[in-house]
Design an enzyme around this catalytic site. Sequence first.
Site, PDB file in Angstrom:
ATOM      1  N   GLY A 255       0.816  -1.213   0.000  1.00  0.00           N
ATOM      2  CA  GLY A 255       0.000   0.000   0.000  1.00  0.00           C
ATOM      3  C   GLY A 255       0.846   1.258   0.000  1.00  0.00           C
ATOM      4  CG  ASP A 256       3.393   1.860   3.164  1.00  0.00           C
ATOM      5  OD1 ASP A 256       2.362   2.463   3.512  1.00  0.00           O
ATOM      6  OD2 ASP A 256       3.963   1.020   3.884  1.00  0.00           O
TER       7      ASP A 256
END
Length: 317
Positions: A255-256
């Site tokens: 997600g980052d």
Amino acid sequence: MSAAVITVTLNPALDKTVTLEELQVGALNRVRASRVDPGGKGINVAKVLGNFQVSVTATGFVGGYSGRQLLEGLDELGVQHAFIQVDEETRTNLKIVDVSTSITTEINERGSLIKETNMLEFMEQMESMLEGAEVLVLGGSIPPGIPPGIYRTLTDMASHKNVKTILDADGEALAEGLQGKPYAIKPNIHELEQLVNRKLESMEAIVQACRGLLQEGIQLVVVSMGADGAIFASADEVLKTSPFSIKPKSTVGAGDSMVASMASSIIAGHDLERLARAATAAGSITASKEGTEVCSKNEVNESMSLVGIDHVDCLDE
């Protein structure tokens, strides 16, 4: 210390990742491999942006021996940083990767107490760091001692300097941060359901929730859904991406990586489709890597065409 992107990790950690053949709950487990890395949403974003050759500075709070280890890890990675030193020890988070199921189990400590003097020093530093920046990334949990409205305060500060904020948080931190009207947010589907306080069991329901956020002043809402892809919603269009097939090895940082790619695309002025393709590719590539390894710019560029794109027509009634 001027950088195009400032990432804030208020509650960073040393991430210890252990890989097991198969996790046996309540029994002896023998580790196949282990590694320790600087961790936290903003730190992971900074690692990816470094790979993308985007100038970035990571900041937040660190302390003690583990804090020194974290900064040494960032130095080894070539990540520019400006963390505020605190008295208490930086936390250590454990990530258990089960090879047999490709499932990662995370065990996170709460974090160190941040004193008011530390906060004042941090806020003064942010005032100067935001000068000349283009994007501010706010990510992760808020440690003890910091008011829950900190993300709103930082978003307001960035807005006054014409810096676009991407907020990636959950629970109260996300709800409070939304009051500052960040440029973009990236909840996963479970965080979005928690935010709107209802299950979102259809595409229409997800898009309706996104539309509500857009009406509150958010410019871009990205909802990550793991293997099901992601929704990218702006005032003008809604896109649903489908990731290419991978063998997942670790979801840490996926997600980052999406957030980092979003920041890079915002700086470059890319349209929504290109932003969506790149962000989806970035998340998928990172999920296919061991431990806390992240994607490279070349890998993303080479994989963007493999991302499926559908235009969703349920934004307007």
